[in-house]
Enzyme design. Structure first.
Site, PDB file in Angstrom:
ATOM      1  N   HIS A  43      -7.081  -5.741   2.027  1.00  0.00           N
ATOM      2  CA  HIS A  43      -5.937  -5.235   2.784  1.00  0.00           C
ATOM      3  C   HIS A  43      -5.429  -6.370   3.680  1.00  0.00           C
ATOM      4  O   HIS A  43      -6.229  -7.041   4.339  1.00  0.00           O
ATOM      5  CB  HIS A  43      -6.356  -4.093   3.714  1.00  0.00           C
ATOM      6  N   GLY A  48     -15.720   2.697   3.973  1.00  0.00           N
ATOM      7  CA  GLY A  48     -14.503   3.470   3.730  1.00  0.00           C
ATOM      8  C   GLY A  48     -13.755   3.074   2.475  1.00  0.00           C
ATOM      9  O   GLY A  48     -12.551   3.322   2.366  1.00  0.00           O
ATOM     10  N   GLN A  49     -14.460   2.493   1.511  1.00  0.00           N
ATOM     11  CA  GLN A  49     -13.790   2.101   0.260  1.00  0.00           C
ATOM     12  C   GLN A  49     -13.495   3.342  -0.574  1.00  0.00           C
ATOM     13  O   GLN A  49     -14.394   4.106  -0.902  1.00  0.00           O
ATOM     14  CB  GLN A  49     -14.686   1.138  -0.531  1.00  0.00           C
ATOM     15  N   SER A  50     -12.212   3.530  -0.910  1.00  0.00           N
ATOM     16  CA  SER A  50     -11.836   4.708  -1.719  1.00  0.00           C
ATOM     17  C   SER A  50     -11.473   4.347  -3.150  1.00  0.00           C
ATOM     18  O   SER A  50     -11.484   5.211  -4.021  1.00  0.00           O
ATOM     19  CB  SER A  50     -10.681   5.463  -1.058  1.00  0.00           C
ATOM     20  N   ASP A  83       0.853  -1.192   0.000  1.00  0.00           N
ATOM     21  CA  ASP A  83       0.000   0.000   0.000  1.00  0.00           C
ATOM     22  C   ASP A  83       0.887   1.240   0.000  1.00  0.00           C
ATOM     23  O   ASP A  83       1.889   1.304   0.714  1.00  0.00           O
ATOM     24  CB  ASP A  83      -0.921  -0.002   1.225  1.00  0.00           C
ATOM     25  N   HIS A 140     -10.414  -5.126  -3.423  1.00  0.00           N
ATOM     26  CA  HIS A 140      -9.071  -5.362  -2.890  1.00  0.00           C
ATOM     27  C   HIS A 140      -9.168  -5.787  -1.443  1.00  0.00           C
ATOM     28  O   HIS A 140     -10.084  -5.397  -0.729  1.00  0.00           O
ATOM     29  CB  HIS A 140      -8.180  -4.131  -3.056  1.00  0.00           C
TER      30      HIS A 140
HETATM   31  P1  AMP Z   1      -9.743   1.482   0.361  1.00  0.00           P
HETATM   32  O1  AMP Z   1      -9.789   2.774   1.115  1.00  0.00           O
HETATM   33  O2  AMP Z   1     -10.152   0.287   1.155  1.00  0.00           O
HETATM   34  O3  AMP Z   1     -10.467   1.568  -0.965  1.00  0.00           O
HETATM   35  O4  AMP Z   1      -8.209   1.216   0.062  1.00  0.00           O
HETATM   36  C1  AMP Z   1      -7.542   1.758  -1.015  1.00  0.00           C
HETATM   37  C2  AMP Z   1      -6.093   1.687  -0.661  1.00  0.00           C
HETATM   38  O5  AMP Z   1      -5.333   1.854  -1.846  1.00  0.00           O
HETATM   39  C3  AMP Z   1      -5.614   2.774   0.328  1.00  0.00           C
HETATM   40  O6  AMP Z   1      -5.062   2.146   1.473  1.00  0.00           O
HETATM   41  C4  AMP Z   1      -4.582   3.545  -0.468  1.00  0.00           C
HETATM   42  O7  AMP Z   1      -3.496   3.960   0.315  1.00  0.00           O
HETATM   43  C5  AMP Z   1      -4.163   2.535  -1.515  1.00  0.00           C
HETATM   44  N1  AMP Z   1      -3.646   3.089  -2.760  1.00  0.00           N
HETATM   45  C6  AMP Z   1      -4.188   4.077  -3.506  1.00  0.00           C
HETATM   46  N2  AMP Z   1      -3.436   4.296  -4.590  1.00  0.00           N
HETATM   47  C7  AMP Z   1      -2.413   3.424  -4.533  1.00  0.00           C
HETATM   48  C8  AMP Z   1      -1.285   3.162  -5.375  1.00  0.00           C
HETATM   49  N3  AMP Z   1      -1.067   3.854  -6.516  1.00  0.00           N
HETATM   50  N4  AMP Z   1      -0.420   2.179  -5.001  1.00  0.00           N
HETATM   51  C9  AMP Z   1      -0.622   1.481  -3.877  1.00  0.00           C
HETATM   52  N5  AMP Z   1      -1.676   1.682  -3.034  1.00  0.00           N
HETATM   53  C10 AMP Z   1      -2.543   2.646  -3.359  1.00  0.00           C
END
Ligand code: AMP
Length: 111
Positions: free
Chosen positions: A99, A90-92, A30, A97
């Protein structure tokens, strides 16, 4: 439609620190780790979230968790696998994916 950021990483269009890769799965560190060990297990096939997921893909990825934890050295100390889903979850990034977090005693509950 433009690829999402994880699809771009999977295609090699955006760099990432790879931990493991096979035909179905890419595991990367991450970019903003929330724990000393924080990787993301990305299915290569785009699925928006767990509600839209192919159960076989989910089964395959969950079957790889132990191997990945061993590779990262957190299999004995313990770790957490999290699938953030939707707004309250909290999915961004809208590409399914998982974690995998560890390397320290993790806090709980989340709120
Ligand atoms: P979520 O908030 O569960 O959708 O997790 C998305 C995750 O992707 C977050 O922990 C971000 O830090 C991570 N993330 C976003 N862009 C990248 C990237 N380019 N490379 C690696 N991790 C990323």
């Amino acid at each position: 439609m433009e690829d999402c950021i994880f699809c771009k990483i999977i295609k090699g269009e955006i760099p990432a620190k790879k931990v493991y890769e096979d035909d179905e799965l890419l595991v990367i560190h991450d970019v903003a780790p929330g724990a000393p060990c924080h990787v993301l297990l990305l299915p290569k096939k785009h699925m928006r979230n767990i509600m839209k997921a192919d159960p076989d893909a989910v089964k395959y990825i969950m079957g790889k968790v132990g191997d990945i934890a061993r590779t990262l050295g957190v299999d004995e100390s313990g770790f957490r696998v999290v699938i953030n889903t939707g707004i309250d979850g909290g999915q961004s990034v809208e590409h399914l994916h998982f974690h995998l977090l560890g390397g320290a005693k993790l806090g709980w509950p989340p709120c």
